[in-house]
Design a protein around this motif. Structure first.
Motif: not given
Lengths: 268, 306
Positions: A20-48
């Motif tokens: 949190a403290q270093t967020a503004e100066a975050q280096v893209p992939f060099g975060a020394a953390t186990t918790a890399k943010e991720g993203l999951e998605i789902g759609t209301s339908t897969s076929e229209i």
């Protein structure tokens, strides 16, 4: 025995605090953390399915951020962009000018593999989100429009690209909704994208991008199948798949109409 | 009520299309023309893509020519041999025309070419027709006898080789000008979506000196086959025949034509021709305006690399 989990959670908390403290100066992939943010998605339908009375549709996309920092979430440092990209094809832009008093198409430029339709929704203005990340082809203003063949005049390129975007936006096939992605809880978001009435059929791609302070962290994609159904689509299919038979049917209808009319009106 | 046209890819008001078909059918019945030269520009004015308008126009002409051809065949005013020679030229011309059509489409000049061709052709034919009919009307008002001018029985056309005897028409004529005429009409059918009767009939009478009684029937014979062929080739190469649009136009057209014929019988020939000439000129003028007026948007987008 109890010490181990306690220690682990302490370490985790410390890591997040550091993050949190270093967020503004975050280096893209060099975060020394186990918790890399991720993203999951789902759609209301897969076929229209598009029937004959189709007037456009809304597609809802749900998503969740994983391992997101509560504090950063609270101050709105995370941004989500969701796009729906139609099937790719070449597109030709033509420009008219006056030749001997008549308006003639004199210049043209063909762009390779551009989406036939494109909808984008985001948590805020794309230009604000992408501020630190140059060159990402997201959004109508930034999407890749590479001309085929030789382009003599670079000034022309901007002009034709702008014309292409303007015409597609005006025709409703390209659209953007900044503010169309909303967080419904701290880490859950919901986006709705509009499919225009003249949406092309084929496989469309739903893409979601997660940004933190202008840096792309994660990307997810899901296919969306758009199938035209109903009599209109059967006619279009027949015209393209069995063109000779289709032509014969057209001629037969004409012959029967003409002949039928002469029979009916002769009896009177 | 709107109906979606699957090939033109747009929704239209069905009553406007029905009205268009009926109006053109009425006029074609009244004047004894196929109506392709009216229906195609009207469709273009109604924002139907010219590619679809031309191909669908050709399909519509098939329907509007059938009943006329049947009638002429029954009456014996159709020279099948002459029609077949015309048809050979017509099919060759239509094939060449489709090739030109696809090429123009690929370089993005098709719409312009169609519009210019219509302006030139309709402008010329309309002016000639108006001129002729006004003179005929003046003569009639002065009570002079109306004579069909047929100067000099033999022209260069009759000195050409490959002469053939056409029994029904009672003429002895070279096949070359017949095939050439058929060819030109075939090109017009595939590029403009017209039957071409409004050019073929005068050409057969004044250029080839074919007796007037067989001219209309024989030209209809050629028109049916060439427009049917064009419809099929357009469907196979450009996928541009809209069956929904064509069916609506045809049904309205053949009904409108029946009423047009009745009105036409009550009017005098030269009055009819003057009216038709004015109509043709109006369509030409309207198309000419679209060529000259600054378009709302100088740019246009089309899908595909052509």
């Amino acid at each position: 025995m109890l010490l181990k989990p306690i220690l682990r959670s302490l370490a985790f908390a410390a890591a997040i605090a550091f993050f949190a403290q270093t967020a503004e100066a975050q280096v893209p992939f060099g975060a020394a953390t186990t918790a890399k943010e991720g993203l999951e998605i789902g759609t209301s339908t897969s076929e229209i399915g598009i029937a004959s009375d189709f007037r456009g549709a809304d597609l809802t996309i749900f998503g969740a951020l994983t391992n997101a920092d509560e504090l950063l979430l609270a101050i709105g440092q995370y941004d989500v962009v969701v796009t729906l990209e139609g099937p790719l094809d070449y597109a030709t832009v033509r420009k008219k000018s006056r030749v001997l008093g008549i308006w003639v198409n004199t210049e043209s430029m063909t762009f390779e593999q551009v989406p036939a339709s494109y909808s984008v929704a985001a948590t805020r203005q794309i230009d604000d989100i992408l501020s630190s990340e140059g060159g990402l082809p997201i959004g109508t203003d930034h999407m890749r429009l590479s001309p085929t063949g030789y382009v003599g005049n670079a000034g022309n390129l901007t002009e034709f690209r702008d014309a292409y975007r303007r015409l597609k936006l005006a025709g409703g096939l390209y659209q953007h909704d900044f503010g169309g992605v909303r967080f419904v809880s701290s880490s859950l978001f919901r986006a709705s994208l509009r499919l225009p009435a003249n949406v092309p059929d084929g496989v469309h791609m739903v893409r979601a991008y997660l940004f933190k302070s202008g840096t792309l962290l994660a990307e997810r994609e899901l296919p969306l199948r758009v199938n035209k159904t109903g009599i209109e689509q059967q006619i279009t299919d027949a015209a393209h798949n069995q063109p000779i038979l289709y032509g014969i049917v057209c001629v037969m209808i004409a012959l029967m109409t003409g002949w039928g009319a002469s029979l009916i009106f002769r009896k009177k | 009520m709107t109906v979606y046209l699957p090939i033109a890819e747009l929704s239209v008001n069905i009553f406007i299309i029905l009205g268009m078909g009926a109006a053109v059918g009425f006029l074609s019945g009244m004047f004894g023309v196929g109506g392709g030269f009216l229906i195609t520009p009207l469709l273009i004015f109604y924002n139907i893509p010219p590619v679809v308008a031309v191909a669908t126009g050709a399909n519509q002409v098939v329907a509007s020519s059938v009943s006329g051809a049947i009638t002429h065949f029954r009456r014996g005013t159709l020279d099948v041999k002459l029609g077949t020679i015309l048809l050979i030229g017509g099919l060759l011309g239509a094939t060449a025309g489709i090739w030109v059509f696809s090429w123009l489409r690929s370089i993005g000049q098709l719409d312009l070419f169609i519009a210019i061709l219509y302006v030139l052709l309709l402008g010329t034919v309309g002016t000639l027709m108006l001129n002729e009919s006004v003179r005929a009307l003046r003569r009639a008002s002065r009570n002079e006898p109306v004579t069909l001018k047929r100067p000099g029985h033999h022209t260069w056309v009759h000195r050409l080789p490959f002469k053939m005897r056409f029994k029904k028409s009672k003429i002895y004529l070279s096949a070359i000008p017949v095939v050439a005429l058929g060819f030109c009409i075939g090109v017009l059918t595939s590029v403009m979506g017209v039957g071409g009767g409004f050019i073929m009939v005068p050409a057969m009478i004044y250029l080839l000196r074919i007796p007037t009684n067989v001219v209309v029937g024989t030209s209809l014979f050629q028109i049916i086959f060439v427009t049917a062929y064009t419809t099929m080739v357009q469907a196979a190469t450009n996928y541009s025949v809209d069956i929904v649009l064509a069916t609506i136009l045809m049904v309205a057209g053949v009904i409108g034509a029946q009423y047009g014929v009745r009105v036409g019988q009550k009017l005098r020939g030269e009055q009819l021709r003057a009216l038709l000439a004015l109509l043709v000129l109006a369509v030409a003028l309207r198309l000419a305006v679209t060529l000259v007026v600054t378009p709302a948007d100088l740019y246009s987008v089309s899908i595909g690399s052509f």
